[in-house]
Design a protein around this motif. Structure first.
Motif, mmCIF file in Angstrom:
data_model
loop_
_atom_site.group_PDB
_atom_site.id
_atom_site.type_symbol
_atom_site.label_atom_id
_atom_site.label_comp_id
_atom_site.label_asym_id
_atom_site.label_seq_id
_atom_site.Cartn_x
_atom_site.Cartn_y
_atom_site.Cartn_z
ATOM 1 N N SER A 10 0.800 -1.198 -0.033
ATOM 2 C CA SER A 10 0.221 -0.153 -0.326
ATOM 3 C C SER A 10 1.003 1.228 0.081
ATOM 4 O O SER A 10 0.702 2.381 -0.970
ATOM 5 C CB SER A 10 -0.748 0.361 1.189
ATOM 6 O OG SER A 10 -1.696 -1.041 1.283
ATOM 7 N N SER A 11 1.992 1.137 0.355
ATOM 8 C CA SER A 11 2.876 2.316 0.822
ATOM 9 C C SER A 11 3.846 2.762 -0.567
ATOM 10 O O SER A 11 3.764 3.965 -0.767
ATOM 11 C CB SER A 11 3.713 2.807 2.202
ATOM 12 O OG SER A 11 3.823 1.232 2.433
ATOM 13 N N SER A 12 4.072 1.467 -0.702
ATOM 14 C CA SER A 12 4.711 1.603 -1.911
ATOM 15 C C SER A 12 3.742 2.407 -3.676
ATOM 16 O O SER A 12 4.463 2.832 -3.996
ATOM 17 C CB SER A 12 5.330 0.213 -2.225
ATOM 18 O OG SER A 12 5.946 -0.004 -3.808
ATOM 19 N N LEU A 13 3.195 1.821 -3.385
ATOM 20 C CA LEU A 13 1.959 2.262 -4.326
ATOM 21 C C LEU A 13 1.849 3.094 -3.891
ATOM 22 O O LEU A 13 2.030 4.158 -5.452
ATOM 23 C CB LEU A 13 0.464 1.103 -4.329
ATOM 24 C CG LEU A 13 -0.217 1.947 -5.022
ATOM 25 C CD1 LEU A 13 -0.148 1.263 -6.734
ATOM 26 C CD2 LEU A 13 -1.552 1.186 -5.057
ATOM 27 N N LEU A 33 -5.187 -2.882 -5.398
ATOM 28 C CA LEU A 33 -3.915 -4.138 -5.175
ATOM 29 C C LEU A 33 -4.972 -5.195 -4.994
ATOM 30 O O LEU A 33 -4.546 -6.158 -4.377
ATOM 31 C CB LEU A 33 -3.443 -3.354 -3.317
ATOM 32 C CG LEU A 33 -2.134 -2.790 -3.882
ATOM 33 C CD1 LEU A 33 -1.649 -1.911 -2.645
ATOM 34 C CD2 LEU A 33 -1.004 -2.948 -4.689
ATOM 35 N N SER A 34 -6.705 -5.045 -5.066
ATOM 36 C CA SER A 34 -7.116 -6.036 -4.815
ATOM 37 C C SER A 34 -7.052 -6.334 -3.566
ATOM 38 O O SER A 34 -7.029 -8.235 -3.107
ATOM 39 C CB SER A 34 -6.777 -7.126 -6.091
ATOM 40 O OG SER A 34 -7.052 -6.677 -7.104
ATOM 41 N N LEU A 35 -7.262 -5.518 -2.317
ATOM 42 C CA LEU A 35 -6.982 -6.485 -1.088
ATOM 43 C C LEU A 35 -8.090 -6.648 -0.342
ATOM 44 O O LEU A 35 -9.283 -5.994 -0.784
ATOM 45 C CB LEU A 35 -6.810 -5.128 -0.343
ATOM 46 C CG LEU A 35 -5.315 -4.177 -0.517
ATOM 47 C CD1 LEU A 35 -5.115 -2.877 0.452
ATOM 48 C CD2 LEU A 35 -3.989 -4.981 0.247
ATOM 49 N N PRO A 36 -8.132 -7.735 0.532
ATOM 50 C CA PRO A 36 -8.947 -8.871 0.730
ATOM 51 C C PRO A 36 -9.878 -7.542 1.871
ATOM 52 O O PRO A 36 -8.930 -6.651 2.517
ATOM 53 C CB PRO A 36 -8.930 -9.731 1.511
ATOM 54 C CG PRO A 36 -7.414 -10.040 1.582
ATOM 55 C CD PRO A 36 -6.770 -8.429 0.712
ATOM 56 N N PRO A 37 -10.989 -7.917 2.897
ATOM 57 C CA PRO A 37 -11.555 -7.403 3.705
ATOM 58 C C PRO A 37 -10.360 -6.491 5.180
ATOM 59 O O PRO A 37 -9.815 -5.592 5.407
ATOM 60 C CB PRO A 37 -12.551 -7.884 3.945
ATOM 61 C CG PRO A 37 -13.570 -8.301 2.687
ATOM 62 C CD PRO A 37 -12.254 -8.603 2.147
ATOM 63 N N VAL A 38 -9.771 -7.979 5.144
ATOM 64 C CA VAL A 38 -9.050 -8.102 5.987
ATOM 65 C C VAL A 38 -7.905 -7.517 6.069
ATOM 66 O O VAL A 38 -7.140 -7.196 6.928
ATOM 67 C CB VAL A 38 -8.745 -9.735 6.996
ATOM 68 C CG1 VAL A 38 -9.529 -10.193 7.385
ATOM 69 C CG2 VAL A 38 -8.367 -10.397 5.865
ATOM 70 N N ILE A 91 -7.884 -3.881 4.894
ATOM 71 C CA ILE A 91 -8.437 -2.800 4.032
ATOM 72 C C ILE A 91 -7.793 -1.555 5.291
ATOM 73 O O ILE A 91 -7.196 -0.360 4.688
ATOM 74 C CB ILE A 91 -9.811 -2.193 4.592
ATOM 75 C CG1 ILE A 91 -10.045 -3.643 3.187
ATOM 76 C CG2 ILE A 91 -10.166 -0.810 3.962
ATOM 77 C CD1 ILE A 91 -11.909 -3.360 3.201
ATOM 78 N N HIS A 92 -7.683 -2.159 5.917
ATOM 79 C CA HIS A 92 -6.823 -0.951 7.003
ATOM 80 C C HIS A 92 -5.423 -0.798 6.919
ATOM 81 O O HIS A 92 -5.206 0.090 7.683
ATOM 82 C CB HIS A 92 -6.808 -1.674 9.295
ATOM 83 C CG HIS A 92 -6.020 -2.875 8.828
ATOM 84 N ND1 HIS A 92 -6.274 -4.413 8.794
ATOM 85 C CD2 HIS A 92 -4.475 -2.813 9.556
ATOM 86 C CE1 HIS A 92 -4.743 -5.232 8.771
ATOM 87 N NE2 HIS A 92 -4.030 -4.187 9.545
ATOM 88 N N CYS A 93 -4.417 -1.447 6.019
ATOM 89 C CA CYS A 93 -3.926 -1.235 5.321
ATOM 90 C C CYS A 93 -3.432 0.076 4.750
ATOM 91 O O CYS A 93 -2.438 0.851 4.476
ATOM 92 C CB CYS A 93 -2.552 -3.133 4.796
ATOM 93 S SG CYS A 93 -2.495 -3.966 6.180
ATOM 94 N N SER A 94 -4.510 -0.663 3.553
ATOM 95 C CA SER A 94 -4.977 1.533 2.715
ATOM 96 C C SER A 94 -5.519 2.306 3.745
ATOM 97 O O SER A 94 -4.583 3.211 3.214
ATOM 98 C CB SER A 94 -5.500 0.617 1.919
ATOM 99 O OG SER A 94 -6.707 0.958 2.302
ATOM 100 N N ILE A 115 -6.529 2.328 -3.267
ATOM 101 C CA ILE A 115 -5.444 1.430 -3.073
ATOM 102 C C ILE A 115 -5.829 -0.147 -2.627
ATOM 103 O O ILE A 115 -5.349 -0.691 -3.618
ATOM 104 C CB ILE A 115 -4.756 2.256 -2.060
ATOM 105 C CG1 ILE A 115 -3.962 2.981 -1.657
ATOM 106 C CG2 ILE A 115 -3.422 0.895 -1.335
ATOM 107 C CD1 ILE A 115 -3.476 3.967 -0.988
ATOM 108 N N VAL A 116 -6.939 0.051 -2.405
ATOM 109 C CA VAL A 116 -7.594 -1.370 -2.085
ATOM 110 C C VAL A 116 -8.113 -2.311 -3.680
ATOM 111 O O VAL A 116 -8.166 -3.582 -4.120
ATOM 112 C CB VAL A 116 -9.396 -1.420 -1.245
ATOM 113 C CG1 VAL A 116 -9.904 -2.560 -1.526
ATOM 114 C CG2 VAL A 116 -8.600 -1.134 -0.232
#
Lengths: 155, 143
Positions: free
Chosen positions: B69-72, B97-102, B104-107, B93-94
């Motif tokens: 997330s931070s790299s992007l 990167l196709s981030l899963p729900p768990v 999302i807090h990273c984004s 960002i989600v």
């Protein structure tokens, strides 16, 4: 449930004594002859006693429970930590990640001292009734504990 | 749970890792953390006189999704204006990167870091212009 005074420090011996007494009262094996309906209640009770004991015997889990009981949501409200602290935490994490074998032990001692300092500060904050500060320090301790456990993987 | 290819790519080849001088008046620094998981993210931007972000660097201690997330974010920040950067949302960002729900807090953490870095840069800017305004008054008083 345990009939002990609600405080950060507790008498570990008294806690264990109460736990054993409570366990006897509601131990499923000792109450086998009871009605089936009672059985579920007894199991439930014994699970509650076990949960409570495992929280109370661990100082940090006890602290968390104490804070949340005294001021529900206090940990959630104080998630934002000081950027200077976070920058230091980042540096510590880097140090851990790149620590050479001979630096592991001194670093371990330093981090353990950080966790001790967190605990002392948490206690002082609670004594002064500043639960927000206590919650922030609780969160801060997480970074030190995580660094410590990362380091243990290297040791 | 499997990481998406994009997360893996950023994790294995993180873009713009490093630090900028936090005392540089043109550099904005944002450091944010998620205490539950012990993640820390530091994101820095260098802004030119026209308000364009010319450089972005990050350092993240955390899981693959936090790093990605931070790299992007640094990739998106470079070459954009501060005002446009302030509009970046974690949902973008989600999606990217196709981030899963768990995860999302990273984004969310990355969005917070961008905002904190911009805020830091703006604070520095206004402190500087405040100083020059003050010196202007002093000069007038003297003459």
């Amino acid at each position: 449930m345990f009939g002990l005074t609600r405080s950060l420090d507790i008498d570990a011996q008294a806690l264990e004594k109460r736990y054993l007494a409570l366990s006897r009262e509601c131990h499923p094996d000792l109450l086998r002859t009871q009605e089936v309906g009672d059985c579920a209640a007894v199991l439930q009770r014994s699970a509650e006693v076990n949960d409570a004991f495992s929280i109370l015997r661990d100082p940090w889990r006890r602290a968390r429970a104490l804070l949340e009981t005294a001021s529900p949501g206090v940990l959630d409200r104080n998630k934002k930590l000081d950027p200077t602290f976070l920058a230091d935490a980042l540096e510590l994490a880097e140090e851990v990640a790149f620590a050479k074998q001979e630096h592991v032990q001194p670093l371990q001692r330093r981090l353990a001292a950080c966790v001790d300092a967190d605990w002392a500060a948490l206690r002082t904050a609670i004594e002064h009734g500043d639960l927000d500060a206590a919650a922030r320090r609780f969160h801060a301790s997480h970074y030190h504990k995580k660094a410590l456990s990362d380091l243990e993987l290297k040791a | 749970m499997a990481y998406s290819d994009k997360v893996l790519d950023h994790y294995q080849n993180p873009r713009n890792v490093g630090s900028l001088d936090k005392n540089d008046p043109n550099v904005g620094t944002g450091v944010v953390g998620a205490p539950e998981c012990g993640d820390v993210m530091k994101l820095q931007i260098r802004v030119d006189d026209s308000g364009k972000i010319v450089e972005a660097k990050f350092k993240t201690y955390g899981c693959g999704s936090a790093i990605a997330s931070s790299s992007l974010a640094t990739e998106w920040l470079k070459g954009t204006s501060v005002d446009a950067a302030a509009q970046i949302k974690n949902t973008q960002i989600v999606e990217e990167l196709s981030l899963p729900p768990v995860k999302i807090h990273c984004s969310v953490l990355a969005e917070d870091a961008i905002k904190a870095a911009i805020e830091d840069w703006r604070t520095k800017k206004s402190a500087l212009s405040g100083k020059s305004a003050l010196s202007g008054i002093a000069a007038e008083a003297k003459s």
